[in-house]
Scaffold this motif. Structure first.
Motif, short mmCIF file in Angstrom:
data_model
loop_
_atom_site.label_atom_id
_atom_site.label_comp_id
_atom_site.label_asym_id
_atom_site.label_seq_id
_atom_site.Cartn_x
_atom_site.Cartn_y
_atom_site.Cartn_z
N PRO A 1 0.81 -1.23 0.00
CA PRO A 1 0.00 0.00 0.00
C PRO A 1 0.84 1.27 0.00
O PRO A 1 0.51 2.25 -0.70
N VAL A 2 1.93 1.29 0.76
CA VAL A 2 2.81 2.47 0.77
C VAL A 2 3.47 2.66 -0.59
O VAL A 2 3.56 3.79 -1.09
N TYR A 3 3.89 1.58 -1.20
CA TYR A 3 4.56 1.66 -2.50
C TYR A 3 3.64 2.25 -3.56
O TYR A 3 4.02 3.19 -4.29
N TRP A 4 2.42 1.73 -3.65
CA TRP A 4 1.49 2.21 -4.67
C TRP A 4 1.02 3.65 -4.38
O TRP A 4 0.91 4.46 -5.31
N ASP A 5 0.75 3.95 -3.12
CA ASP A 5 0.30 5.30 -2.77
C ASP A 5 1.37 6.34 -3.06
O ASP A 5 1.07 7.46 -3.53
N PHE A 6 2.62 6.01 -2.77
CA PHE A 6 3.70 6.98 -3.01
C PHE A 6 3.86 7.25 -4.50
O PHE A 6 4.10 8.41 -4.91
N ASN A 7 3.75 6.22 -5.32
CA ASN A 7 3.81 6.43 -6.77
C ASN A 7 2.74 7.43 -7.22
O ASN A 7 3.01 8.35 -8.01
N LYS A 8 1.53 7.25 -6.74
CA LYS A 8 0.42 8.12 -7.13
C LYS A 8 0.65 9.56 -6.66
O LYS A 8 0.44 10.52 -7.41
N ARG A 9 1.12 9.69 -5.42
CA ARG A 9 1.32 11.04 -4.87
C ARG A 9 2.47 11.76 -5.56
O ARG A 9 2.42 12.99 -5.76
N VAL A 10 3.53 11.03 -5.92
CA VAL A 10 4.64 11.65 -6.66
C VAL A 10 4.15 12.15 -8.02
O VAL A 10 4.48 13.28 -8.44
N TYR A 11 3.38 11.34 -8.72
CA TYR A 11 2.87 11.74 -10.03
C TYR A 11 2.01 13.00 -9.92
O TYR A 11 2.16 13.93 -10.72
#
Length: 294
Positions: free
Chosen positions: A264-274
């Motif tokens: 969950p942290v990995y996927w959420d961070f990708n989205k927030r960076v984008y």
């Protein structure tokens, strides 16, 4: 000159055949049919008794096995041990009930054992892999490389351990599929347990254009890390410029979280960076080729 001896042989054969015919004509078919019918009824009764004993015994054994499992759970026995012993009890009870049913049908235990012994080589070859899996199950219980509920990866199989059986371990994948992995394979190959440590590390590689300010990008990324409460403060996350690639400057981000929060942290961070990079005007690179005229 051989005719007299041949005639004597024919006379003996004719007399024997006549005796057989006379004996057959004296048979009382009514008595014979009654005897066969009685034997058939007796055998049918034995079959019925054997079936009743088998199914009633199986029902009682299942009740007993469930009671034992319930008692072990109340005493906080390791769930892997509970599932393994439950599987072992079921197989043992089934073998005992088959032996009892066969003996009710009139097959002597000694004869049955001799039959099994005569087929021992073929059975042994067929069960050699299962014996390895049985030994693997015992090794798993003793060494405890994983427990029920742990997130593991064994070869191409990744998921949560659902149960440890006598011959195989049940792994529930993240697509909710049940995969039955042989215990022998688990003890003879690499198994990754994501739950045995207190925290795990996530890693991202983010590409930016060459004309972007690295310190600005680093500050934005650190801000995103600090806003996520699932990311641990100790060990501290870090951000470095990892590579000057052909079309991008690659920034590596590493941060730690609890095992259950890894994806969950990995996927959420990708989205927030984008989202944040687009909001702040930080451009992502794309493959490009510069052509010079000579």
């Amino acid at each position: 000159m051989y005719y007299p001896s041949l005639l004597r042989v024919l006379s003996v054969v004719d007399s024997t055949g006549l005796e057989k015919v006379e004996e057959f004509s004296k048979l009382d078919f009514n008595i014979l049919i009654a005897q066969w019918g009685e034997k058939l009824i007796n055998f049918g009764i034995k079959v019925l008794i054997a079936l009743i004993v088998f199914y009633v015994g199986k029902l009682v054994a299942n009740i007993f096995a469930k009671a034992v499992v319930k008692m072990m759970k109340k005493r906080d026995v390791d769930p892997a041990v509970v599932s393994f012993l439950h599987s072992l009890m079921n197989i043992s009870i089934l073998v005992i009930l088959i032996l009892i049913s066969v003996s009710i049908l009139g097959v002597q235990s000694v004869s049955f054992a001799a039959l099994l012994a005569s087929a021992g080589v073929a059975i042994g070859m067929g069960l050699s892999g299962q014996l390895q899996n049985l030994a693997g199950g015992i090794i798993i219980l003793l060494s405890k490389p994983f427990r029920i509920g742990d997130h593991i990866q064994a070869g191409t199989v990744e998921g949560t351990v659902d149960a440890v059986k006598i011959f195989h371990t049940v792994v529930r994948t993240f697509s909710n599929q049940l995969v039955y992995v042989p215990n022998g394979k688990l003890t003879s190959n690499e198994v990754v347990n994501f739950e045995c440590e207190e925290y795990l590390r996530n890693s991202w590689t983010i590409g930016i254009e060459y004309d972007e300010d690295f310190e600005k990008v680093k500050a934005v990324l650190m801000e995103l890390l600090e806003e996520d409460n699932r990311i641990l403060k100790d060990p501290k996350p870090y951000i470095v410029l990892s590579e000057l690639a052909d079309s991008s400057v690659n920034v590596m981000v590493r941060a730690y979280c609890k095992p259950g929060d890894l994806w969950p942290v990995y996927w959420d961070f990708n989205k927030r960076v984008y989202e944040e990079f687009n909001k702040r005007g930080i451009d992502f690179p794309f493959p490009q080729l510069t052509v010079h005229n000579s």
